[in-house]
Design an enzyme around this catalytic site. Structure first.
Site, PDB file in Angstrom:
ATOM      1  N   GLN A  13       0.834  -1.193   0.145  1.00 27.75           N
ATOM      2  CA  GLN A  13      -0.055   0.001  -0.167  1.00 27.75           C
ATOM      3  C   GLN A  13       1.016   1.279   0.218  1.00 27.75           C
ATOM      4  OE1 GLN A  13      -1.744   1.083   3.524  1.00 27.75           O
ATOM      5  NE2 GLN A  13      -3.359   2.158   2.577  1.00 27.75           N
ATOM      6  N   ASP A  35       9.998  -6.701  -5.022  1.00 32.38           N
ATOM      7  CA  ASP A  35       8.945  -7.245  -4.165  1.00 32.38           C
ATOM      8  C   ASP A  35       8.992  -8.883  -4.530  1.00 32.38           C
ATOM      9  OD1 ASP A  35       6.380  -7.885  -2.847  1.00 32.38           O
ATOM     10  OD2 ASP A  35       6.037  -5.606  -2.964  1.00 32.38           O
ATOM     11  N   TYR A 139       2.792  -8.994  15.072  1.00 27.75           N
ATOM     12  CA  TYR A 139       3.360  -7.762  14.072  1.00 27.75           C
ATOM     13  C   TYR A 139       3.991  -6.528  14.900  1.00 27.75           C
ATOM     14  CZ  TYR A 139       2.543  -3.426  11.448  1.00 27.75           C
ATOM     15  OH  TYR A 139       2.582  -2.308  10.640  1.00 27.75           O
TER      16      TYR A 139
HETATM   17  C1  AKB Z   1      -2.074  -2.304  10.509  1.00 26.61           C
HETATM   18  O1  AKB Z   1      -3.155  -1.879  10.559  1.00 26.61           O
HETATM   19  O2  AKB Z   1      -1.622  -3.582  10.910  1.00 26.61           O
HETATM   20  C2  AKB Z   1      -1.190  -1.045   9.992  1.00 26.61           C
HETATM   21  C3  AKB Z   1      -0.322  -0.522  11.157  1.00 26.61           C
HETATM   22  C4  AKB Z   1      -1.108   0.326  11.896  1.00 26.61           C
HETATM   23  O3  AKB Z   1       0.869  -0.537  11.224  1.00 26.61           O
HETATM   24  N1  AKB Z   1      -1.939  -0.176   9.417  1.00 26.61           N
END
Ligand code: AKB
Length: 315
Positions: A13, A35, A139
């Site tokens: 994105q 990529d 994450y």
């Molecule tokens: C997500 O929603 O995982 C990302 C971010 C806030 O890092 N857009």
């Protein structure tokens, strides 16, 4: 002399828009997109799986690369489906890049961090730069550890690493995939196409957000800033606006009165609740003159304007 830039995750994105912006600034031939998949009209381009360090080293040598924008990562929602793979790509991918930048003595590297580094022990409103970080997603864990590695490479080896904690990023150029803030892009598409949106967060879940133009400006400005002024070598807090699904819905409704919404929160609601509502970005403003240009009203006008053009060309 122009830098020779390599972007990983260039088809994501942010990557798509950042690649174009850097090509405008430095010339197409000086910005190499990489990529695992290819999109049309994205030359110069090389296939690259970020875990294939040998290939990364070859590409950097072949193209005389001097700077890397390392965007390749799996985001918060999709990360929860495959935690170990996410950790591997996000953290080991970063370590490969940092090690290469150190060994080859490249000029600079950019690491995108995120509001996902915050957790339930972080103050939720006007979150300061330095706060307890106990992220709830893999994450967020990978990005918070990544920030520490960036700081380590800067302190120990003098690697010129620069990093931003992106809020949710909203742009008309492409749909995001696998994030918790994705609803704030999807909602504009749904408003124009179906006049109805089913939202996966609750009506009142406020999150920090930013228009793509500002995110690109922040990224390039930070990378171009005088390094001597920078006091943060992990992730700079970065803010533009904060809103809830109901607030963005009401803003869009001003343009499309027949637009309706339902709320069906899923697992992403818990992720969003573990983040903060608004960000104190005074350090970024002081160190490299950060100043956002868009708020919810001006972003909505611009999003709808551009998406109408895009959709009319699809017909
Ligand atoms: C997500 O929603 O995982 C990302 C971010 C806030 O890092 N857009």
């Amino acid at each position: 002399m122009s830098p020779k830039i390599l972007i990983t995750g260039a088809n994501g994105q942010i990557g798509r828009v950042l690649t174009e912006a850097l090509r405008q600034k430095f010339g197409r031939e000086n910005v190499l997109a990489t990529d695992i998949t290819k999109i049309e009209d994205n030359e110069p381009f090389e296939f690259l799986d970020i875990l294939n360090s040998q290939r990364l080293y070859e590409i950097v040598e072949d193209h005389n690369i001097t700077q890397i924008y390392h965007l390749a990562a799996i985001l918060s929602a999709s990360g929860e489906w495959n935690p170990l793979k996410t950790w591997n790509i996000n953290l080991n991918g970063l370590l490969t890049v940092l090690e290469l930048v150190r060994e080859k003595k490249l000029d600079k590297v950019f690491f995108p961090s995120t509001i996902a580094v915050f957790g339930n022990t972080t103050p939720r409103v006007e979150t300061p730069q330095d706060v307890p970080l106990l992220p709830s997603t893999v994450y967020g864990m990978s990005k918070s550890s990544g920030e520490l590695w960036c700081l380590y490479y800067y302190n120990k080896f003098g690697v010129d690493v620069r990093s931003l904690r992106y809020p949710g990023i909203i742009g008309w150029q492409s749909l995001p995939a696998g994030g918790t803030t994705d609803y704030a892009v999807e909602i504009y598409h749904a408003a124009l196409k179906n006049k109805h949106y089913e939202c996966f967060l609750n009506a009142d879940t406020r999150l920090p957000m930013m228009y793509m133009d500002d995110a690109i400006k922040a990224t390039i400005d930070l990378m171009e800033a005088d390094g001597n002024r920078l006091t943060v070598r992990y992730g700079y807090n970065l803010a533009a606006m904060s809103f809830s699904p109901e607030e963005i819905f009401q803003e869009i409704k001003k343009h499309i009165p027949e637009f309706t919404i339902d709320y069906k929160p899923d697992f992403r609601e818990n992720i969003a609740r573990s983040w903060t509502e608004s960000i104190d970005d005074r350090v970024a403003r002081k160190d490299w003159d950060w100043n956002p240009g868009f708020n919810l009203k001006t972003m909505s006008e611009d999003m709808l304007h551009h998406l109408k053009i895009v959709f009319s060309q699809e017909k």
